[in-house]
Motif scaffolding. Structure first.
Motif, PDB file in Angstrom:
ATOM      1  N   SER A  82       0.815  -1.219   0.000  1.00  0.00           N
ATOM      2  CA  SER A  82       0.000   0.000   0.000  1.00  0.00           C
ATOM      3  C   SER A  82       0.845   1.263   0.000  1.00  0.00           C
ATOM      4  O   SER A  82       0.318   2.369   0.077  1.00  0.00           O
ATOM      5  CB  SER A  82      -0.921   0.009   1.233  1.00  0.00           C
ATOM      6  N   LEU A  83       2.163   1.097  -0.083  1.00  0.00           N
ATOM      7  CA  LEU A  83       3.095   2.234  -0.062  1.00  0.00           C
ATOM      8  C   LEU A  83       2.798   3.185  -1.221  1.00  0.00           C
ATOM      9  O   LEU A  83       2.750   2.764  -2.375  1.00  0.00           O
ATOM     10  CB  LEU A  83       4.538   1.718  -0.153  1.00  0.00           C
ATOM     11  N   ASP A  84       2.583   4.464  -0.896  1.00  0.00           N
ATOM     12  CA  ASP A  84       2.246   5.441  -1.938  1.00  0.00           C
ATOM     13  C   ASP A  84       3.418   6.360  -2.274  1.00  0.00           C
ATOM     14  O   ASP A  84       3.239   7.423  -2.866  1.00  0.00           O
ATOM     15  CB  ASP A  84       1.034   6.276  -1.521  1.00  0.00           C
ATOM     16  N   ILE A  85       4.640   5.954  -1.859  1.00  0.00           N
ATOM     17  CA  ILE A  85       5.858   6.697  -2.169  1.00  0.00           C
ATOM     18  C   ILE A  85       6.838   5.728  -2.824  1.00  0.00           C
ATOM     19  O   ILE A  85       6.839   4.535  -2.510  1.00  0.00           O
ATOM     20  CB  ILE A  85       6.493   7.293  -0.887  1.00  0.00           C
ATOM     21  N   GLU A  86       7.662   6.221  -3.724  1.00  0.00           N
ATOM     22  CA  GLU A  86       8.667   5.363  -4.365  1.00  0.00           C
ATOM     23  C   GLU A  86       9.613   4.813  -3.298  1.00  0.00           C
ATOM     24  O   GLU A  86      10.200   5.575  -2.527  1.00  0.00           O
ATOM     25  CB  GLU A  86       9.465   6.181  -5.389  1.00  0.00           C
ATOM     26  N   PRO A  87       9.772   3.483  -3.192  1.00  0.00           N
ATOM     27  CA  PRO A  87      10.636   2.908  -2.153  1.00  0.00           C
ATOM     28  C   PRO A  87      12.101   3.224  -2.375  1.00  0.00           C
ATOM     29  O   PRO A  87      12.519   3.531  -3.499  1.00  0.00           O
ATOM     30  CB  PRO A  87      10.385   1.397  -2.273  1.00  0.00           C
ATOM     31  N   ASP A  88      12.873   3.169  -1.300  1.00  0.00           N
ATOM     32  CA  ASP A  88      14.318   3.380  -1.412  1.00  0.00           C
ATOM     33  C   ASP A  88      15.045   2.131  -0.937  1.00  0.00           C
ATOM     34  O   ASP A  88      14.432   1.069  -0.738  1.00  0.00           O
ATOM     35  CB  ASP A  88      14.764   4.623  -0.621  1.00  0.00           C
ATOM     36  N   GLU A  89      16.360   2.254  -0.741  1.00  0.00           N
ATOM     37  CA  GLU A  89      17.176   1.099  -0.366  1.00  0.00           C
ATOM     38  C   GLU A  89      16.743   0.501   0.980  1.00  0.00           C
ATOM     39  O   GLU A  89      16.729  -0.729   1.142  1.00  0.00           O
ATOM     40  CB  GLU A  89      18.654   1.500  -0.284  1.00  0.00           C
ATOM     41  N   ILE A  90      16.381   1.368   1.933  1.00  0.00           N
ATOM     42  CA  ILE A  90      15.982   0.883   3.257  1.00  0.00           C
ATOM     43  C   ILE A  90      14.682   0.091   3.160  1.00  0.00           C
ATOM     44  O   ILE A  90      14.518  -0.949   3.804  1.00  0.00           O
ATOM     45  CB  ILE A  90      15.816   2.060   4.246  1.00  0.00           C
ATOM     46  N   THR A  91      13.751   0.581   2.336  1.00  0.00           N
ATOM     47  CA  THR A  91      12.487  -0.145   2.122  1.00  0.00           C
ATOM     48  C   THR A  91      12.769  -1.536   1.561  1.00  0.00           C
ATOM     49  O   THR A  91      12.195  -2.532   2.018  1.00  0.00           O
ATOM     50  CB  THR A  91      11.586   0.628   1.132  1.00  0.00           C
ATOM     51  N   ILE A  92      13.629  -1.576   0.556  1.00  0.00           N
ATOM     52  CA  ILE A  92      13.955  -2.852  -0.099  1.00  0.00           C
ATOM     53  C   ILE A  92      14.591  -3.812   0.899  1.00  0.00           C
ATOM     54  O   ILE A  92      14.236  -4.998   0.961  1.00  0.00           O
ATOM     55  CB  ILE A  92      14.894  -2.619  -1.298  1.00  0.00           C
ATOM     56  N   ALA A  93      15.525  -3.308   1.711  1.00  0.00           N
ATOM     57  CA  ALA A  93      16.191  -4.156   2.710  1.00  0.00           C
ATOM     58  C   ALA A  93      15.176  -4.692   3.708  1.00  0.00           C
ATOM     59  O   ALA A  93      15.218  -5.869   4.095  1.00  0.00           O
ATOM     60  CB  ALA A  93      17.288  -3.368   3.417  1.00  0.00           C
TER      61      ALA A  93
END
Length: 664
Positions: free
Chosen positions: A409-420
Motif C-alpha cells: 500500500s506504499l504510496d511513495i517510491e521505495p528506497d534502499e531501506i524499504t527494499i532491505a
C-alpha cells in the motif's frame, strides 16, 4: 523621499533596499519599493534597483514576487541572474535554480562569473550532485578560474561532501596557491568522509607548514577522533585547544565531549559536563545525549537528559527527544519511552516527523505494535522513513504478513531501506519467489549496490539454503559495508562453514573495513557452530586490544556457547563467574543449554539453581532441566520439575511453524 530637498535616486534606493534585506526589515523594504515606483524607479527599467529588490523578496520568502520582477525586467546583467539563482536556491527551489543557470547560458548567452559558481557549487554539495559539480569544475578550467582560491576551496568542499575524496585530493594537490581555508576544508572533508588517519596527518602537515591553525581547523579535525585508537591524538588536540585559548568556546566544548564519547572515554567527557553544565546550551547538551545514544551508552544518554532537566533551565528540542526515545527503545524501558512520548506531546515536539519516526521505531522494538500504528496513523506528513520504520517494526515483531500488506500500500517510491526491510519480511515468510522479484527491482533501480540491500540479500539467500547465491551477491557488490561483511560471515556460520567465516574476517581486515560489535558476534557464532574453540577464544581475547571493540553480553554468550558445545562446561562456568555481569540470565541460559546437549545433569542442576534465583518465572529452565533428567532416566526428578511448572502456573512460550506464519 528627500534629504535637504534632494530627491532619492536609483543608487540610494538600491542601497536602502539592500540594507533592509540585511537587517530583515521587510516592512521598510516594501515602503522603499513603493517609493521607488512612485518616483519612476519601479524596478523594471532600472537594473540596480531590481538587483536589490530580487534578493529582498527572496529573503522575505516571497519568491513569486522576486520571479515576477525578474521576468518583467528588460535588461538583465550577470548580477541579476545571480540574484535570481540565489533566490531560488535559498527558498529550496533547487531545480528552478539549475534551470535558471541553464537559461542564463544557453538562451541569454550570459557568462557565469565567480559569484554564480560559488552559488551553484554548494547546491551540488548539498544534493550530492557530483556529476553537475564536475561539469562546473570543467567550466572553471575552461575559463582559467583555477587560480581563484574561493572557487577551488568550494570545489574541494563539493567533492568531499559528495564523497569524491580522490577528486578533492586532485584539486588540492594541483592548486598553485592555498590558504588556511583550503587546508581546513580538506581536513574537515577527510574527517566527515571517515578518513580519520588522513585528516590527522594533514593537520600535522599544516602545523609543520605554517605553525598556525584556526578554530575551524580544530573543529574540522576533532571528528576524526572517533575510536579508542584515536584517544591519544584527541587528548593532544584538547591540549592544543587550551594552549590556543579556544577551550571556553561552546562549539569546542561540545566537540570535545562528542570526541571523548566516540573514543570511549566517558569519564573525561562527563568531567567536562560537570565543569561547564551551567553555561551549556541545547546544542551542547545534545552533543552528549546524541553521542551517548549513537555509541550504545543508552543509560548515560538518559542520565545526561535527566541532569539537563534537573540542574538547568535549558529546554530540549526534537534532536534531544529523538536520542532519548532511541535510548528507551534500546534499553527496553517502555514506561520511560511513554513518558518521553508524553513530554513530546506536552511541548508540541511530537509533530516533528523525526520524533514521530523515532517513536514508531521505539514501540516496534518494545513489541508495542498498536502504539506504533497509532503514531504512524497520527503522522500528517509521512515521509518514506515513516513507512520504513513501520514496515521494520512489523517485521521485527513477526507480523510479516502485515508488513507485506503495508509495503503493497506504499504510496511513495521505495528506497534502499524499504527494499532491505521487505527482503527481511520475505525471509521470515519463506517467500523465495517474491524475494527474487524484489532482487530484480533492486537491480532495475540500481539499489543492489547499496550495503543494506546487499546484507539483506545475503541473509535472504542464505536462509533459503542458497549459500552460493548469497556469496555471489556479496562478491559482486561494489559497496561492501561492515553490515554486508557481517551478513556474509553469519551466512557461513549458519551453514557450518566456520573456517570460511574466519577467512572472510581476515579479508575484511585487509580491505580496511573496521569490524564492529556485530562482526564479532557473527564470527564467534560461526566458530561455535563448528567447534573452532581455539580460534574463537583468540578472536574474543583480541577484540578490545587489537580492534578497539569492547565485549558486551552477546559476545560473552557466544563464548559460553562455544565452550559449552565443545564440552568445556567447567571452563564456561568459571568464565561466567569471573565476569562483572555474572548475574545475566542469558549467560547461564547458554550454559544450561550446553549441559542439556551433553547430558551433564549435575552441572545442569547447579546452573539451573542459579537461573531459578535470577529468573524464577521462566518456565523454560524448568523444562530444560526436566528434559535432562528424562535423558538420564531419572523419571522421578523429571516429574517433580514438571509439577513445579504446573504448581507455579508458569507457561512455556509457544512455538510456531513457518507454514502457519506464511499462510495463516
Amino acid at each position: 523621499m528627500s534629504c535637504s530637498g534632494v530627491l532619492a535616486d536609483n543608487v540610494s534606493l538600491s542601497s536602502a533596499v539592500a540594507a533592509c534585506t540585511r537587517l530583515e526589515e521587510w516592512d521598510a523594504g516594501l515602503v522603499f519599493h513603493g517609493l521607488g515606483a512612485k518616483l519612476g524607479f519601479d524596478g523594471t527599467a532600472h537594473i540596480s534597483v531590481s538587483n536589490s529588490l530580487i534578493p529582498f523578496y527572496s529573503g522575505c520568502r516571497d519568491i513569486n514576487a522576486a520571479c515576477n520582477l525578474f521576468r518583467r525586467l528588460i535588461c538583465k546583467d550577470v548580477v541579476t541572474w545571480n540574484a535570481m539563482i540565489d533566490g531560488f536556491a535559498s527558498n529550496g527551489l533547487i531545480l528552478e535554480a539549475f534551470d535558471c543557470l541553464s537559461e542564463m547560458q544557453v538562451t541569454r548567452h550570459v557568462c557565469p562569473d565567480t559569484v554564480t559558481i560559488l552559488t551553484i557549487l554548494p547546491l551540488c554539495a548539498e544534493l550530492n550532485l557530483s556529476k553537475e559539480g564536475k561539469a562546473i569544475h570543467g567550466f572553471t578550467l575552461k575559463r582559467a578560474l583555477e587560480f581563484d582560491l574561493s572557487i577551488m576551496n568550494s570545489l574541494i568542499d563539493m567533492y568531499m561532501k559528495c564523497n569524491r575524496v580522490k577528486e578533492a585530493e586532485q584539486v588540492f594537490r594541483a592548486m598553485p596557491e592555498t590558504d588556511l581555508v583550503t587546508w581546513n576544508t580538506v581536513i574537515s572533508g577527510y574527517s566527515q568522509s571517515g578518513c580519520s588517519g588522513e585528516a590527522q596527518a594533514l593537520f600535522k602537515d599544516l602545523l609543520h607548514w605554517c605553525s598556525r591553525c584556526s578554530l575551524s581547523t580544530m573543529l574540522g579535525v576533532a571528528p576524526s577522533c572517533n575510536s579508542p585508537a584515536s584517544l591519544n591524538f584527541g587528548r593532544l588536540l584538547h591540549g592544543w585547544l587550551i594552549k590556543l585559548g579556544f577551550i571556553n568556546h561552546m562549539l569546542v566544548v561540545s566537540s570535545l565531549m562528542f570526541m571523548y564519547i566516540n573514543c570511549g572515554d566517558l569519564i573525561t567527557c562527563f568531567s567536562l559536563v560537570w565543569r561547564y553544565y551551567a553555561i551549556m546550551d541545547t546544542a551542547c547538551w545534545n552533543a552528549v545525549i546524541v553521542g551517548c545514544a549513537q555509541n550504545g551508552y543508552y543509560s548515560d544518554s538518559l542520565r545526561t537528559f535527566n541532569l539537563m532537566r534537573s540542574e538547568t533551565r535549558v529546554s530540549h528540542d526534537s534532536i534531544t527527544l529523538v536520542s532519548l526515545i532511541s535510548a528507551c527503545g534500546n534499553l527496553e524501558l517502555l514506561l520511560e519511552g511513554q513518558r518521553s512520548h508524553g513530554l513530546a506531546m506536552k511541548t508540541l515536539v511530537d509533530t516533528d516527523i523525526r520524533v514521530q519516526n523515532a517513536l514508531i521505531t521505539m514501540y516496534g522494538k518494545l513489541g508495542e505494535i498498536r502504539s506504533a500504528y497509532s503514531v504512524f496513523n497520527f503522522c500528517n506528513h509521512r515521509n518514506l522513513c515513516s513507512w520504513n520504520c513501520m514496515i521494520s517494526a512489523l517485521s521485527q515483531n513477526n507480523n510479516a504478513n502485515e508488513a507485506l500488506a503495508l509495503f503493497r500500500s506504499l504510496d511513495i517510491e521505495p528506497d534502499e531501506i524499504t527494499i532491505a526491510s521487505i527482503l527481511s519480511v520475505c525471509t521470515q515468510l519463506g517467500l523465495t519467489g517474491f524475494g527474487k522479484q524484489i532482487h530484480g527491482y533492486a537491480l532495475r533501480f540500481q539499489f543492489h549496490t547499496n550495503s543494506f540491500v546487499v546484507a539483506a540479500l545475503v541473509d535472504s539467500y542464505s536462509n533459503s539454503g542458497r549459500l552460493e547465491r548469497a556469496a555471489t551477491v556479496f562478491q559482486h557488490s561494489s559497496e561492501k559495508s561492515v553490515a554486508a561483511w557481517n551478513s556474509m560471515m553469519s551466512a557461513y556460520g549458519f551453514h557450518s562453514k566456520g573456517q570460511e567465516a574466519i577467512n572472510l574476517f581476515e579479508e575484511m581486515n585487509l580491505s580496511g573495513t573496521r569490524p564492529n560489535k556485530s562482526t564479532f558476534i557473527s564470527l564467534l557464532s560461526a566458530c561455535s557452530h563448528v567447534g573452532l574453540v581455539d580460534e574463537g577464544i583468540h578472536y574474543y581475547d583480541c577484540m578490545a586490544l587489537k580492534y578497539g571493540v569492547q565485549p558486551v553480553i552477546e559476545h560473552h554468550v557466544c563464548l559460553v556457547d562455544l565452550l559449552g558445545k565443545s564440552g568445556k562446561l567447567s571452563d564456561a562456568y568459571e568464565f561466567i563467574k569471573h565476569l562483572k555481569c555474572e548475574r545475566e540470565p542469558g549467560l547461564w541460559g547458554a550454559l544450561l543449554s550446553a549441559c542439556n546437549y551433553h547430558g551433564d545433569v549435575e552441572m545442569g542442576r547447579k546452573v539451573a539453581d542459579i537461573l531459578f534465583d535470577l529468573d524464577p518465572e521462566n518456565a523454560g529452565y524448568y523444562i530444560s532441566l526436566s528434559n535432562m533428567y528424562v535423558a538420564a532416566g531419572r523419571w522421578s526428578d523429571a516429574v517433580d520439575f514438571r509439577s513445579l511448572v504446573h504448581d507455579k502456573r508458569l507457561k512455556k512460550p509457544a512455538g510456531y511453524s513457518l507454514v502457519d506464519v506464511a499462510f495463516g
